[in-house]
Write a protein that holds these residues in place. Sequence first.
Motif: not given
Length: 685
Positions: A409, A419, A421, A443, A445, A449, A460
């Motif tokens: 995160w 992160t 992401l 996947y 997370p 997140t 996401h």
Amino acid sequence: MPAMPHRALRTLRLLGRKVRALLAEAPVATPLFLISAPLLLAAATAGAPWLFTAAASVSYVSDWRITSRSTRLQRVLQSARFGVTVRFLSRQFLTLVLVYRSAAPGELRLLPVAALAFALFYVLQMPHSLLLARIRQVRQLPLSTRNIDLSALHITDAPSPRALNLAFNKVMHADALAIAGVLTALLTASTVPGVAGCGAALLAVLVYDAVLARVLRADRRMPAAGAVVNHIDGWLKDYRPTVVLYFCGMRNSAYQVNMWLDTLAEAGDRPLVLLRERHILDDLAPTHLPVLCLPHADHVMNLDFSSVRTVLYSANVGPNIHMLRMPQATHVFVGHGDSDKLASVNPYAKVYDEVWTAGRAGRDRWAAAAVGVRDEAVVEVGRPQLAGIERESGPRHAGPLTVLYAPTWENWQPSPGATSLIASGERIVEQLLNAPADVRILYKPHPYTGARDPKATAAHERIVEMLRKANSAHRPAEGTGTGRAGTEADQQDAQPRVRKDADDAERSRDSRLTAERAATLRELRLEQDKLYWQSHGPTGHVVISADGPHLYSCFNQCDLLVSDISSVVTDFLASGKPYAIVDGAELGEQEFRRRCTAARGAFVLPPGAEGLDDVVLIAAGLATDGMRPARTELKHYLLGPDEPDSLTRFRTAVQAAQHRPTPAHVRVVEQAPVHADATPQSPVR
């Protein structure tokens, strides 16, 4: 002046985005509310009973949907000072306006009848609110428990949820009887339906008040708060716990305590799990250990924990201070994973007597950080939780290469590249979808997140959509189930016998799990994970939610991990499989490996994920894996030696902590005589 149209356009665009967001979250309630509100006003001022009837019907439906769940629309209306009470008052006021505008001169006597009924409607809600508050107060124990005998307290069964759930919504919607009666009176030119409807609405509130009064009477045997605390204090004196696993955390953080439950059950002498928030109990893994949840700090400090010799902390949080006050115990920070994040060398840790880490890397990390944690306070105990991770052995299985993308995160403090992401997540997934080998993506997370940065949530959601489209376009429709149905009945049989409608007090009374049943539930969870993977098939991409398979189950499914600097990478080393880490801060490969210990055995990816294709080929066995020796060496450095095993080392550390000499001033206090007339002292606040 030229700026005005631009600002107005920007305002309209912002309003449009908000409306679209409301429609996406509440696709029924939002349009119903937007349609009914202006129609009610127009019908009332125009004196149109039929239009008002239709608009009121739609309005009631929208209000029920709005007030029955927490939605963004409800929050927007509350912030605009148009909450549920104001909405109902507005509808009742518009009903009176309608009567005034549409009733014949001889029928206006209905107006004061309706006005008086609406006023009494709110007056009669006063005892309703008081009764409801008193019931909840009586049913709310000052603490919660699991696996602790509370039979001596004679806790009664929880009242029917039909009486308490959405109680305010139910009593407010009773005014529909009065409004329906008034509208019928206007449409039939007779005041009788109006009077009858108003009377029915008032009677409904009175009946509801009588039901709540009966519920409160049935709960008169509930124990007082002081009796509950005294009972637990007596239980502590009898049980005399020696090892406490202490945890405080926000929602979705239960994994930080769950990972230690089985280890504590194996290593502790007389263990106790001590929690500080009731919501953690909702996500607590099955355990036969006694669990005590104390939301109030004074109970933590005043209950008898004098027998405790070791306290284990899995998170650095402020409420830890309430337990750290006990000088007779050895206070140990065990954390919830080893990594090179800044959180792993938090200066707060110097308040503990000892800091336990998996391997030599943790000791070196604390020494390099120089935050006040003494080298003699660091104890290497391994990672007992990793026993369930399957070690790589032999060639990879046939079929697509399974890649687990598990980004961490965004962290509480702004940290460049914390992160992958936000900046790299979509590129990573896109490259994996177009990789030179056939790839299946898992996947998963981090549970936090989006907790700090909404950009993470947006990224996401885009990745989830990418995988959905990829499944629809190229994968068979085999991966749509959750794989849980096969074991749900067995899990229900093994669970404690707690009624479906039980409240927290009743769950504390009845949640008793034996060691045998806890072991059965763990086995069923493993079987559930197996069925989960079977239901998704060997080729479909999978988005794994927080309540999906355990992270280590995902490790066993994948051939390659792509992640960030976090404990996920450290734990994955136990598998021996290849992994890649994203250098989100763009330090460069050499500097990144120097700063981040876990990167020494990793394939390092830049933010653009260039080179990921080569990593995929290596993991698929189509190219030489030059990082294998480095991973093997790093595994022992980060996780400790294979012999003795981690659980043995953990047990040894627990025993050593329990026999740590008690400070002299504490021994004096423990041996001092207690006079019968001594007055207990309140803790310093």
